[in-house]
Design a protein around this motif. Sequence first.
Motif, PDB file in Angstrom:
ATOM      1  N   PRO A  58       0.844  -1.122   0.155  1.00 33.40           N
ATOM      2  CA  PRO A  58       0.078  -0.054   0.169  1.00 33.40           C
ATOM      3  C   PRO A  58       0.962   1.285  -0.155  1.00 33.40           C
ATOM      4  CG  PRO A  58       0.282  -1.040   2.202  1.00 33.40           C
ATOM      5  CD  PRO A  58       0.755  -1.899   1.382  1.00 33.40           C
ATOM      6  N   PHE A  59       0.390   2.306  -0.728  1.00 37.48           N
ATOM      7  CA  PHE A  59       1.373   3.492  -0.859  1.00 37.48           C
ATOM      8  C   PHE A  59       0.884   4.658  -0.030  1.00 37.48           C
ATOM      9  CE2 PHE A  59       2.417   2.576  -5.638  1.00 37.48           C
ATOM     10  CZ  PHE A  59       2.950   1.373  -5.350  1.00 37.48           C
ATOM     11  N   VAL A  60      -0.203   4.506   0.707  1.00 35.47           N
ATOM     12  CA  VAL A  60      -0.538   5.613   1.464  1.00 35.47           C
ATOM     13  C   VAL A  60       0.309   5.935   2.890  1.00 35.47           C
ATOM     14  CG1 VAL A  60      -2.740   6.335   2.850  1.00 35.47           C
ATOM     15  CG2 VAL A  60      -3.014   5.202   0.772  1.00 35.47           C
ATOM     16  N   ASN A  61       0.571   7.219   2.911  1.00 34.64           N
ATOM     17  CA  ASN A  61       1.302   7.561   4.145  1.00 34.64           C
ATOM     18  C   ASN A  61       2.819   6.799   4.041  1.00 34.64           C
ATOM     19  OD1 ASN A  61      -0.495   9.383   4.816  1.00 34.64           O
ATOM     20  ND2 ASN A  61      -1.641   7.779   5.834  1.00 34.64           N
ATOM     21  N   ALA A  62       3.347   6.425   3.141  1.00 32.40           N
ATOM     22  CA  ALA A  62       4.681   5.808   2.919  1.00 32.40           C
ATOM     23  C   ALA A  62       4.427   4.541   3.688  1.00 32.40           C
ATOM     24  CB  ALA A  62       5.633   6.504   3.636  1.00 32.40           C
ATOM     25  N   ALA A  63       3.298   3.601   3.727  1.00 33.84           N
ATOM     26  CA  ALA A  63       3.103   2.416   4.025  1.00 33.84           C
ATOM     27  C   ALA A  63       3.807   1.364   3.334  1.00 33.84           C
ATOM     28  CB  ALA A  63       1.700   2.054   4.270  1.00 33.84           C
ATOM     29  N   ASP A  64       4.067   1.538   1.937  1.00 34.34           N
ATOM     30  CA  ASP A  64       5.211   0.670   1.351  1.00 34.34           C
ATOM     31  C   ASP A  64       6.348   0.437   2.055  1.00 34.34           C
ATOM     32  OD1 ASP A  64       5.784   3.364   0.812  1.00 34.34           O
ATOM     33  OD2 ASP A  64       5.939   3.034  -1.554  1.00 34.34           O
ATOM     34  N   ILE A  65       6.995   1.547   2.557  1.00 37.62           N
ATOM     35  CA  ILE A  65       8.207   1.548   3.309  1.00 37.62           C
ATOM     36  C   ILE A  65       8.157   0.611   4.411  1.00 37.62           C
ATOM     37  CG2 ILE A  65      10.115   2.631   4.805  1.00 37.62           C
ATOM     38  CD1 ILE A  65       9.163   5.249   3.064  1.00 37.62           C
ATOM     39  N   LYS A  66       7.176   0.720   5.268  1.00 41.39           N
ATOM     40  CA  LYS A  66       6.949  -0.191   6.426  1.00 41.39           C
ATOM     41  C   LYS A  66       6.673  -1.487   6.084  1.00 41.39           C
ATOM     42  CE  LYS A  66       4.930   3.648   8.962  1.00 41.39           C
ATOM     43  NZ  LYS A  66       3.573   4.094   9.491  1.00 41.39           N
ATOM     44  N   HIS A  67       5.993  -1.692   5.139  1.00 45.75           N
ATOM     45  CA  HIS A  67       5.679  -3.129   4.543  1.00 45.75           C
ATOM     46  C   HIS A  67       6.627  -3.872   3.845  1.00 45.75           C
ATOM     47  CE1 HIS A  67       2.193  -5.541   2.831  1.00 45.75           C
ATOM     48  NE2 HIS A  67       2.743  -5.833   1.864  1.00 45.75           N
ATOM     49  N   ILE A  68       7.887  -3.275   3.256  1.00 42.03           N
ATOM     50  CA  ILE A  68       8.840  -3.648   2.524  1.00 42.03           C
ATOM     51  C   ILE A  68       9.991  -4.171   3.898  1.00 42.03           C
ATOM     52  CG2 ILE A  68      10.842  -3.349   1.149  1.00 42.03           C
ATOM     53  CD1 ILE A  68       8.686  -2.137  -0.699  1.00 42.03           C
ATOM     54  N   THR A  69      10.166  -3.118   4.520  1.00 41.86           N
ATOM     55  CA  THR A  69      11.014  -3.405   5.777  1.00 41.86           C
ATOM     56  C   THR A  69      10.500  -4.398   6.812  1.00 41.86           C
ATOM     57  OG1 THR A  69      10.228  -1.466   7.044  1.00 41.86           O
ATOM     58  CG2 THR A  69      12.305  -1.201   5.642  1.00 41.86           C
ATOM     59  N   LEU A  75       6.666  -3.670  -5.497  1.00 43.82           N
ATOM     60  CA  LEU A  75       6.597  -2.493  -6.175  1.00 43.82           C
ATOM     61  C   LEU A  75       6.415  -1.336  -4.815  1.00 43.82           C
ATOM     62  CD1 LEU A  75       3.835  -3.367  -8.572  1.00 43.82           C
ATOM     63  CD2 LEU A  75       6.112  -2.747  -9.100  1.00 43.82           C
ATOM     64  N   CYS A  76       6.843  -0.313  -5.171  1.00 43.72           N
ATOM     65  CA  CYS A  76       6.646   0.825  -4.072  1.00 43.72           C
ATOM     66  C   CYS A  76       6.667   2.174  -5.093  1.00 43.72           C
ATOM     67  CB  CYS A  76       7.897   0.636  -3.105  1.00 43.72           C
ATOM     68  SG  CYS A  76       9.474   1.382  -3.782  1.00 43.72           S
ATOM     69  N   ALA A  77       6.051   3.152  -4.364  1.00 47.42           N
ATOM     70  CA  ALA A  77       6.150   4.336  -4.591  1.00 47.42           C
ATOM     71  C   ALA A  77       7.569   5.056  -5.077  1.00 47.42           C
ATOM     72  CB  ALA A  77       5.226   5.480  -3.835  1.00 47.42           C
ATOM     73  N   ASN A  78       7.584   5.798  -6.081  1.00 46.97           N
ATOM     74  CA  ASN A  78       9.011   6.302  -6.281  1.00 46.97           C
ATOM     75  C   ASN A  78       8.990   7.719  -5.836  1.00 46.97           C
ATOM     76  OD1 ASN A  78      11.534   7.097  -7.349  1.00 46.97           O
ATOM     77  ND2 ASN A  78      10.795   6.954  -9.441  1.00 46.97           N
ATOM     78  N   GLY A  79       8.627   7.874  -4.615  1.00 40.72           N
ATOM     79  CA  GLY A  79       8.807   9.301  -3.861  1.00 40.72           C
ATOM     80  C   GLY A  79      10.072   9.514  -3.025  1.00 40.72           C
ATOM     81  N   PRO A  80      10.290  10.923  -2.457  1.00 44.57           N
ATOM     82  CA  PRO A  80      11.369  11.075  -1.935  1.00 44.57           C
ATOM     83  C   PRO A  80      11.748  10.376  -0.669  1.00 44.57           C
ATOM     84  CG  PRO A  80       9.798  12.962  -1.613  1.00 44.57           C
ATOM     85  CD  PRO A  80       9.177  11.953  -2.555  1.00 44.57           C
ATOM     86  N   ARG A  81      10.667   9.843   0.087  1.00 50.21           N
ATOM     87  CA  ARG A  81      10.925   9.050   1.383  1.00 50.21           C
ATOM     88  C   ARG A  81      11.399   7.620   0.933  1.00 50.21           C
ATOM     89  NH1 ARG A  81       5.231  10.270   4.216  1.00 50.21           N
ATOM     90  NH2 ARG A  81       4.558  10.136   2.053  1.00 50.21           N
ATOM     91  N   GLN A  82      10.689   7.065  -0.163  1.00 51.88           N
ATOM     92  CA  GLN A  82      11.260   5.865  -0.575  1.00 51.88           C
ATOM     93  C   GLN A  82      12.639   5.828  -1.216  1.00 51.88           C
ATOM     94  OE1 GLN A  82       8.206   7.120  -1.498  1.00 51.88           O
ATOM     95  NE2 GLN A  82       6.786   5.870  -0.637  1.00 51.88           N
ATOM     96  N   ASN A  83      13.005   6.800  -1.738  1.00 52.09           N
ATOM     97  CA  ASN A  83      14.428   7.054  -2.168  1.00 52.09           C
ATOM     98  C   ASN A  83      15.404   7.017  -1.091  1.00 52.09           C
ATOM     99  OD1 ASN A  83      14.913   7.560  -5.396  1.00 52.09           O
ATOM    100  ND2 ASN A  83      12.781   7.828  -5.083  1.00 52.09           N
ATOM    101  N   ASP A  84      15.015   7.899  -0.135  1.00 56.86           N
ATOM    102  CA  ASP A  84      15.812   7.992   1.183  1.00 56.86           C
ATOM    103  C   ASP A  84      15.753   6.992   2.078  1.00 56.86           C
ATOM    104  OD1 ASP A  84      16.104  10.614   0.421  1.00 56.86           O
ATOM    105  OD2 ASP A  84      14.726  11.543   2.108  1.00 56.86           O
ATOM    106  N   VAL A  85      14.962   5.922   1.960  1.00 56.82           N
ATOM    107  CA  VAL A  85      15.120   4.924   2.958  1.00 56.82           C
ATOM    108  C   VAL A  85      15.271   3.538   2.319  1.00 56.82           C
ATOM    109  CG1 VAL A  85      13.384   3.631   4.760  1.00 56.82           C
ATOM    110  CG2 VAL A  85      13.374   6.048   4.509  1.00 56.82           C
ATOM    111  N   LEU A  86      14.308   3.276   1.298  1.00 63.44           N
ATOM    112  CA  LEU A  86      14.575   2.083   0.543  1.00 63.44           C
ATOM    113  C   LEU A  86      15.488   1.961  -0.348  1.00 63.44           C
ATOM    114  CD1 LEU A  86      10.650   1.384   0.023  1.00 63.44           C
ATOM    115  CD2 LEU A  86      12.119   0.296   1.573  1.00 63.44           C
ATOM    116  N   LYS A  87      15.729   2.978  -1.253  1.00 60.46           N
ATOM    117  CA  LYS A  87      16.778   2.919  -2.445  1.00 60.46           C
ATOM    118  C   LYS A  87      18.209   2.381  -1.794  1.00 60.46           C
ATOM    119  CE  LYS A  87      18.370   5.026  -6.644  1.00 60.46           C
ATOM    120  NZ  LYS A  87      18.354   6.084  -7.442  1.00 60.46           N
ATOM    121  N   PRO A  88      18.624   3.204  -0.692  1.00 55.04           N
ATOM    122  CA  PRO A  88      20.060   2.606   0.060  1.00 55.04           C
ATOM    123  C   PRO A  88      19.960   1.410   0.460  1.00 55.04           C
ATOM    124  CG  PRO A  88      19.369   4.866   0.852  1.00 55.04           C
ATOM    125  CD  PRO A  88      18.108   4.260   0.172  1.00 55.04           C
ATOM    126  N   LEU A  89      18.628   0.846   1.110  1.00 55.29           N
ATOM    127  CA  LEU A  89      18.681  -0.493   1.537  1.00 55.29           C
ATOM    128  C   LEU A  89      18.930  -1.574   0.546  1.00 55.29           C
ATOM    129  CD1 LEU A  89      16.312  -1.619   4.092  1.00 55.29           C
ATOM    130  CD2 LEU A  89      16.053  -2.712   1.737  1.00 55.29           C
TER     131      LEU A  89
END
Length: 94
Positions: free
Chosen positions: A19-30, A45-59
Motif C-alpha cells: 500500500p502506498f498511502v502515508n509511505a506504508a510501502d516503506i513499512k511493508h517492505i522493511t 512495487l513501491c512508490a517512487n517518492g522522496p521518502r522511498q528514495n531516502d529509505v528504501l533505495k539505499p537498503l
Amino acid sequence: MHYKRESSHTLWKSRRDSPFVNAADIKHITHALKMLKPGGRIVALCANGPRQNDVLKPLVTARGGLWEELAADTFRSAGTAVRCVLVAFTAPSH
C-alpha cells in the motif's frame, strides 16, 4: 502479499504489492525483510517518492539489488498515475 512459509515467522521469498498511502510501502517492505530467512528474496512495487528514495533505495542498493523506475503511466489502466519502482533484493545470508 504472497509468500512461501517454511516455518513460523520466516520466509524464503516474498512478493509485495505494498500500500502506498502515508509511505506504508516503506513499512511493508522493511517488515518483510525482518521476516526473511537469510538468503531469502523480496520483489516489490513501491512508490517512487522522496521518502522511498531516502529509505528504501539505499537498503536495496546496499544489497546489490534492483531499483527499476517504471514509466509514469505504467498503471494508468488501473486508474492511477503514481510513479512506481520495482525493487528486488536478497536478504543477507548470515
